[in-house]
Design an enzyme around this catalytic site. Structure first.
Site, PDB file in Angstrom:
ATOM      1  N   HIS A 118       0.734  -1.420  -0.028  1.00 47.24           N
ATOM      2  CA  HIS A 118      -0.160   0.189  -0.033  1.00 47.24           C
ATOM      3  C   HIS A 118       0.968   0.882  -0.075  1.00 47.24           C
ATOM      4  O   HIS A 118       2.151   1.025   1.121  1.00 47.24           O
ATOM      5  CB  HIS A 118      -0.665   0.670   1.122  1.00 47.24           C
ATOM      6  CG  HIS A 118      -0.228   0.386   2.683  1.00 47.24           C
ATOM      7  ND1 HIS A 118       0.005   0.967   3.213  1.00 47.24           N
ATOM      8  CD2 HIS A 118       0.410  -0.904   3.039  1.00 47.24           C
ATOM      9  CE1 HIS A 118       0.509   0.563   4.377  1.00 47.24           C
ATOM     10  NE2 HIS A 118       0.473   0.109   4.452  1.00 47.24           N
ATOM     11  N   ASP A 120      -0.592   4.843   0.904  1.00 47.22           N
ATOM     12  CA  ASP A 120      -0.500   5.999   1.911  1.00 47.22           C
ATOM     13  C   ASP A 120      -0.222   5.855   2.978  1.00 47.22           C
ATOM     14  O   ASP A 120       0.595   4.121   3.798  1.00 47.22           O
ATOM     15  CB  ASP A 120      -2.402   5.467   2.435  1.00 47.22           C
ATOM     16  CG  ASP A 120      -2.348   3.849   2.914  1.00 47.22           C
ATOM     17  OD1 ASP A 120      -1.920   2.762   2.440  1.00 47.22           O
ATOM     18  OD2 ASP A 120      -3.831   4.173   3.544  1.00 47.22           O
ATOM     19  N   GLU A 187      -4.632   1.483   3.098  1.00 41.78           N
ATOM     20  CA  GLU A 187      -4.794   0.513   3.730  1.00 41.78           C
ATOM     21  C   GLU A 187      -5.057   0.811   5.352  1.00 41.78           C
ATOM     22  O   GLU A 187      -5.758   0.480   6.052  1.00 41.78           O
ATOM     23  CB  GLU A 187      -3.381  -0.096   3.772  1.00 41.78           C
ATOM     24  CG  GLU A 187      -3.619  -1.798   4.637  1.00 41.78           C
ATOM     25  CD  GLU A 187      -3.073  -1.417   6.145  1.00 41.78           C
ATOM     26  OE1 GLU A 187      -3.420  -2.020   6.988  1.00 41.78           O
ATOM     27  OE2 GLU A 187      -2.159  -0.008   6.251  1.00 41.78           O
TER      28      GLU A 187
HETATM   29 ZN   LIG Z   1       1.283  -0.696   6.502  1.00 41.43          ZN
END
Ligand SMILES: [Zn+2]
Length: 487
Positions: A118, A120, A187
């Site tokens: 992820h 983010d 996430e």
């Molecule tokens: Zn993480």
């Protein structure tokens, strides 16, 4: 009398012999036979790419507000920085800003695999920016490290995966099995937009993954006392979560004439009971397998304990439970986190409330924990309040004797010889709570080597990753793409 002493001595000698013999036999099961593979990567360019990736403030705020230009900026940067990936793989953007790539395999009849990360990141605590040696979104390259938020969690996985695909494309490699890459954008907020949309997409297109890999545990250097080898835990399960309210009730009234026990007193007693009666747990199933593998590398005393669990199981469990981290591997944990009572100093509360967060071990269901709490508290003046959607069970336990696990172990050992790999349980959450719904087996593991010092920087101050680690991850991922996509 003399006879008894002789018999006792013989028995003790037999017992000692048995314990020592079992200890000596408690040796590593089999070393990985993987041959070392040499791969060269351009570390300077790798560091530059990681540095640029960190500079996008792709922050997941609790308010769920997105700085759209940062997320679309990151996506455009990926397109420009990895043209080979863009030109050779199919691309879908799902759930807003999550990125899904398909690298079509030569044999469409084979089940595909899924590699994920992820991009983010969590925010930097306001006011703590000054504590960073290098500004958190500077992506500064210093002391052989790339600094900044997301360096470990989890942009380094995303970048290393993209670098690995690029490396293989340049060599003309095409997988047998299709490889999907999914890079989530939410996430840290539960993946309800990104990873969940990828699952919907897979279901709609009838895709089931042979196995999937997401962020998770790491390779640990000297983090387990007494063990010199590098140890990797591949998490095959993820703990669940349940939040309950323990509500103590009493008559209330003026604080000048309180009864012997107030709602606060009743509540305090209940919390103490919950803390002194932890949810039962122990060395069995996944936990037993994990410690069985690791203990074979430990110094003699520890090996003796683990090799003779028929005698020492109680001792081992008590010692492990002393460490909060180890304890979390053994059982569902109990954490009282919030308290409330009266809103005025001179008013007795009619309700005193504690919020308690449990992290569910795969062996316990949400119902099991509610029953445990009621049985432990055992008080008519207490209500155990369960709010809607308060709980999520632990994930399925994936098969650690399956091909995906083997390929991970092999790929790590091709790059880092004699690394010990054991199955583990993830005590935090990941997007695999979603991806697991469309994967036969799910693994959670990052192929970077971390020390105790690095661990503190996750979601914390001075997050950074060494350039050597970026190169290592790129190499291991590229081997995994080759090994894991084989028929
Ligand atoms: Zn993480």
């Amino acid at each position: 009398m003399k006879k008894i002493i002789i018999i006792l001595t013989v028995l003790i000698l037999l017992l000692v012999t048995l314990i020592v013999a079992r200890t000596l036999l408690h040796q590593p099961l089999s070393k990985s036979t993987a041959d070392t593979v040499n791969i060269s990567v351009d570390e300077k360019q790798l560091a530059k790419h990681m540095s640029e990736a960190v500079q996008f403030k792709t922050i997941s705020f609790q308010s769920k507000e997105l700085a759209i230009e940062e997320f679309s900026g990151f996506i455009n940067w990926v397109f420009e920085t990895y043209p080979e990936v863009q030109n050779n793989l199919e691309y879908e953007q799902l759930g807003g800003y999550s990125m899904l790539y398909k690298w079509t395999g030569k044999n469409p009849d084979l089940e595909p695999i899924l590699l994920t990360g992820h991009y983010d990141v969590v925010p930097v605590i306001p006011g703590s920016e000054g504590l960073w040696d290098h500004a958190p979104f500077s992506g500064e390259i210093a002391d052989d490290h790339v600094w900044g938020r997301g360096a470990l969690d989890d942009k380094s996985a995303v970048i290393s995966l993209l670098e690995a695909v690029t490396l293989l494309l340049k060599e003309g490699f095409q997988p047998e099995r299709s490889i999907y890459l999914s890079f989530g954008h939410d996430e840290e907020l539960g993946g309800t937009q990104g990873a969940a949309s990828v699952v919907e997409y897979a279901k709609k297109h009838g895709i089931n993954f042979l196995w999937s890999l997401d962020e998770g545990s790491f390779l640990f250097d000297k983090m387990i006392p007494g063990i010199d080898q590098i140890m990797g835990a591949i998490n095959v399960a993820e703990k669940g979560s349940l939040t309950l309210q323990i509500v103590a009730k009493a008559a209330g009234g003026h604080s000048s004439a309180p009864p012997k026990q107030t709602a606060v007193g009743i509540l305090a007693e209940a919390i103490t009971k919950l803390e002194t009666h932890p949810v039962p747990g122990g060395l069995e199933g996944l936990s037993a397998q994990m410690f069985d593998t690791i203990s074979r590398y430990m110094p003699f005393t520890f090996r003796m304990l683990f090799a003779n669990q028929w005698l020492f199981q109680g001792t081992i469990e008590t010692r492990l439970a002393d460490s909060p981290f180890m304890n979390a591997m053994l059982r569902t944990t109990t954490a009282p986190t919030m308290l409330s009572g009266s809103t005025k100093v001179n008013v007795l509360p009619i309700e005193a409330i504690a919020t308690v967060n449990f992290r569910l071990h795969p062996r316990d269901s949400v119902g099991d924990i509610i029953s445990h709490v009621k049985a432990v508290v055992d008080n008519d003046n207490i209500e155990v309040r369960v709010r809607e959607n308060a709980g999520r069970p632990a994930s399925q336990v994936s098969d650690w004797t399956s091909v995906g696990f083997d390929m991970l172990e092999k790929s790590v050992n091709e790059i880092l010889k004699d690394t010990v790999i054991a199955p583990g349980v993830m005590i935090a959450g990941s997007d695999t709570r979603h991806y697991g719904k469309v994967s036969s087996n799910s693994f959670r593991f990052n192929p970077m080597t971390v020390t105790q010092k690095d661990v503190a920087t996750f979601h914390g101050t001075n997050e950074r990753i060494s350039i050597a680690n970026l190169a290592q991850a790129t190499k291991i991922y590229s081997r995994l793409m080759i090994n894991g996509s084989a028929p």
